[in-house]
Design a protein around this motif. Structure first.
Motif, PDB file in Angstrom:
ATOM      1  N   THR A  34      -3.803  -0.619  -6.886  1.00  0.00           N
ATOM      2  CA  THR A  34      -4.076  -1.064  -5.488  1.00  0.00           C
ATOM      3  C   THR A  34      -3.792  -2.506  -5.196  1.00  0.00           C
ATOM      4  OG1 THR A  34      -6.141  -0.055  -5.707  1.00  0.00           O
ATOM      5  CG2 THR A  34      -6.429  -1.182  -4.525  1.00  0.00           C
ATOM      6  N   LEU A  35      -4.482  -3.840  -5.376  1.00  0.00           N
ATOM      7  CA  LEU A  35      -3.738  -4.362  -5.354  1.00  0.00           C
ATOM      8  C   LEU A  35      -1.894  -5.105  -5.570  1.00  0.00           C
ATOM      9  CD1 LEU A  35      -5.957  -7.591  -7.343  1.00  0.00           C
ATOM     10  CD2 LEU A  35      -5.513  -7.283  -4.626  1.00  0.00           C
ATOM     11  N   VAL A  36      -1.364  -4.795  -6.365  1.00  0.00           N
ATOM     12  CA  VAL A  36       0.383  -4.604  -6.204  1.00  0.00           C
ATOM     13  C   VAL A  36       1.100  -3.736  -5.258  1.00  0.00           C
ATOM     14  CG1 VAL A  36       1.583  -3.589  -7.428  1.00  0.00           C
ATOM     15  CG2 VAL A  36       0.191  -4.720  -8.754  1.00  0.00           C
ATOM     16  N   ASP A  37       0.445  -2.421  -4.364  1.00  0.00           N
ATOM     17  CA  ASP A  37       0.578  -2.128  -3.485  1.00  0.00           C
ATOM     18  C   ASP A  37       0.253  -2.738  -2.278  1.00  0.00           C
ATOM     19  OD1 ASP A  37       1.098   0.616  -2.195  1.00  0.00           O
ATOM     20  OD2 ASP A  37      -0.269   0.754  -1.678  1.00  0.00           O
ATOM     21  N   PHE A  38      -0.848  -3.271  -2.396  1.00  0.00           N
ATOM     22  CA  PHE A  38      -1.575  -4.519  -0.882  1.00  0.00           C
ATOM     23  C   PHE A  38      -0.248  -5.279  -1.070  1.00  0.00           C
ATOM     24  CE2 PHE A  38      -3.535  -8.331   0.802  1.00  0.00           C
ATOM     25  CZ  PHE A  38      -3.898  -7.444   1.699  1.00  0.00           C
ATOM     26  N   PHE A  39       0.288  -5.976  -2.163  1.00  0.00           N
ATOM     27  CA  PHE A  39       1.012  -7.224  -1.876  1.00  0.00           C
ATOM     28  C   PHE A  39       2.379  -6.398  -1.705  1.00  0.00           C
ATOM     29  CE2 PHE A  39      -2.142  -9.620  -3.367  1.00  0.00           C
ATOM     30  CZ  PHE A  39      -2.081 -11.083  -2.666  1.00  0.00           C
ATOM     31  N   THR A  40       3.255  -5.470  -2.218  1.00  0.00           N
ATOM     32  CA  THR A  40       4.313  -4.968  -2.334  1.00  0.00           C
ATOM     33  C   THR A  40       4.481  -4.682  -0.947  1.00  0.00           C
ATOM     34  OG1 THR A  40       3.691  -2.965  -3.088  1.00  0.00           O
ATOM     35  CG2 THR A  40       4.489  -4.652  -4.675  1.00  0.00           C
ATOM     36  N   SER A  41       3.431  -3.490  -0.203  1.00  0.00           N
ATOM     37  CA  SER A  41       3.829  -3.098   0.637  1.00  0.00           C
ATOM     38  C   SER A  41       3.040  -3.385   2.392  1.00  0.00           C
ATOM     39  CB  SER A  41       3.246  -1.400   1.409  1.00  0.00           C
ATOM     40  OG  SER A  41       1.725  -1.488   0.860  1.00  0.00           O
ATOM     41  N   ILE A  81       1.856  -7.548   2.423  1.00  0.00           N
ATOM     42  CA  ILE A  81       2.039  -9.323   2.220  1.00  0.00           C
ATOM     43  C   ILE A  81       3.196  -9.253   2.195  1.00  0.00           C
ATOM     44  CG2 ILE A  81       1.474 -11.338   1.378  1.00  0.00           C
ATOM     45  CD1 ILE A  81      -0.523  -9.737   2.754  1.00  0.00           C
ATOM     46  N   ILE A  82       3.988  -8.793   1.091  1.00  0.00           N
ATOM     47  CA  ILE A  82       5.776  -9.067   0.774  1.00  0.00           C
ATOM     48  C   ILE A  82       6.412  -9.350   2.076  1.00  0.00           C
ATOM     49  CG2 ILE A  82       7.366  -9.295  -0.540  1.00  0.00           C
ATOM     50  CD1 ILE A  82       6.019  -8.953  -3.235  1.00  0.00           C
ATOM     51  N   PRO A  83       6.637  -7.925   2.876  1.00  0.00           N
ATOM     52  CA  PRO A  83       7.331  -7.714   4.241  1.00  0.00           C
ATOM     53  C   PRO A  83       6.915  -8.533   5.263  1.00  0.00           C
ATOM     54  CG  PRO A  83       6.224  -5.910   3.041  1.00  0.00           C
ATOM     55  CD  PRO A  83       5.406  -6.287   2.220  1.00  0.00           C
ATOM     56  N   LEU A  84       5.611  -8.935   4.949  1.00  0.00           N
ATOM     57  CA  LEU A  84       5.437  -9.869   6.469  1.00  0.00           C
ATOM     58  C   LEU A  84       6.081 -11.311   6.257  1.00  0.00           C
ATOM     59  CD1 LEU A  84       1.222  -9.053   7.005  1.00  0.00           C
ATOM     60  CD2 LEU A  84       4.018  -8.946   8.624  1.00  0.00           C
ATOM     61  N   VAL A  97      -1.268  -9.459  13.745  1.00  0.00           N
ATOM     62  CA  VAL A  97      -0.948  -9.483  12.939  1.00  0.00           C
ATOM     63  C   VAL A  97      -1.020  -9.870  11.703  1.00  0.00           C
ATOM     64  CG1 VAL A  97       1.583  -9.352  10.997  1.00  0.00           C
ATOM     65  CG2 VAL A  97       1.684  -9.058  13.399  1.00  0.00           C
ATOM     66  N   PHE A  98      -1.446 -11.264  11.527  1.00  0.00           N
ATOM     67  CA  PHE A  98      -2.114 -11.737  10.785  1.00  0.00           C
ATOM     68  C   PHE A  98      -3.616 -10.872  10.375  1.00  0.00           C
ATOM     69  CE2 PHE A  98      -5.650 -14.978  10.155  1.00  0.00           C
ATOM     70  CZ  PHE A  98      -5.954 -15.644   8.980  1.00  0.00           C
ATOM     71  N   PHE A  99      -4.448 -11.243  11.719  1.00  0.00           N
ATOM     72  CA  PHE A  99      -5.549  -9.959  12.046  1.00  0.00           C
ATOM     73  C   PHE A  99      -5.458  -9.174  11.474  1.00  0.00           C
ATOM     74  CE2 PHE A  99      -6.952 -13.281  15.456  1.00  0.00           C
ATOM     75  CZ  PHE A  99      -7.492 -13.918  14.142  1.00  0.00           C
ATOM     76  N   ASP A 100      -4.722  -8.084  11.594  1.00  0.00           N
ATOM     77  CA  ASP A 100      -4.642  -6.718  11.021  1.00  0.00           C
ATOM     78  C   ASP A 100      -4.414  -7.219   9.225  1.00  0.00           C
ATOM     79  OD1 ASP A 100      -4.921  -4.082  10.676  1.00  0.00           O
ATOM     80  OD2 ASP A 100      -2.322  -4.409  10.431  1.00  0.00           O
ATOM     81  N   ALA A 101      -3.572  -8.216   8.705  1.00  0.00           N
ATOM     82  CA  ALA A 101      -3.512  -7.968   6.954  1.00  0.00           C
ATOM     83  C   ALA A 101      -4.957  -8.975   6.126  1.00  0.00           C
ATOM     84  CB  ALA A 101      -2.255  -9.195   6.586  1.00  0.00           C
ATOM     85  N   MET A 102      -5.456  -9.994   7.165  1.00  0.00           N
ATOM     86  CA  MET A 102      -6.633  -9.976   7.110  1.00  0.00           C
ATOM     87  C   MET A 102      -8.031  -8.767   6.664  1.00  0.00           C
ATOM     88  SD  MET A 102      -8.433 -12.480   5.843  1.00  0.00           S
ATOM     89  CE  MET A 102      -7.765 -14.033   6.891  1.00  0.00           C
ATOM     90  N   ARG A 103      -7.479  -7.866   7.681  1.00  0.00           N
ATOM     91  CA  ARG A 103      -8.880  -7.261   7.622  1.00  0.00           C
ATOM     92  C   ARG A 103      -8.243  -6.135   6.425  1.00  0.00           C
ATOM     93  NH1 ARG A 103      -8.137  -2.387   8.642  1.00  0.00           N
ATOM     94  NH2 ARG A 103      -6.039  -2.370   9.990  1.00  0.00           N
TER      95      ARG A 103
END
Length: 88
Positions: free
Chosen positions: A72-79, A81-84, A5-11
């Motif tokens: 793009t950044l808001v979508d990445f964080f809301t969908s 990073i925040i759920p993680l 999960v960490f590596f997928d989020a980093m990628r």
């Protein structure tokens, strides 16, 4: 958090960083090549001639693509990073 999960989020974060920075880098490359070609053809060797137009072009592209970058950044964080962080 599992390693996958960490590596997928980093990628995904690195890919978004590439997508966000690509327009400005492409414009800087094109402007640099065009100005370098102009300098080579006219034998003008002025240092500010390479710097000022390139920065100006990058500022224009940044201003035009700000909404894309923010969305793009808001979508990445809301969908992504925040759920993680929340754990769902």
């Amino acid at each position: 958090m599992p390693d996958l999960v960490f590596f997928d989020a980093m990628r995904e974060g690195l890919w978004i960083a590439v997508m966000i920075s690509a327009p400005m880098l492409v414009v800087a490359l094109v402007a640099g090549v065009a100005i370098g070609l102009f300098q080579a053809l006219t034998s003008v060797q002025e240092m500010t001639l390479t710097f000022v137009p390139k920065v100006g072009a990058m500022l224009v592209v940044y201003w035009v693509s700000m909404s894309f970058m923010s969305e793009t950044l808001v979508d990445f964080f809301t969908s992504g990073i925040i759920p993680l962080i929340v754990g769902s």
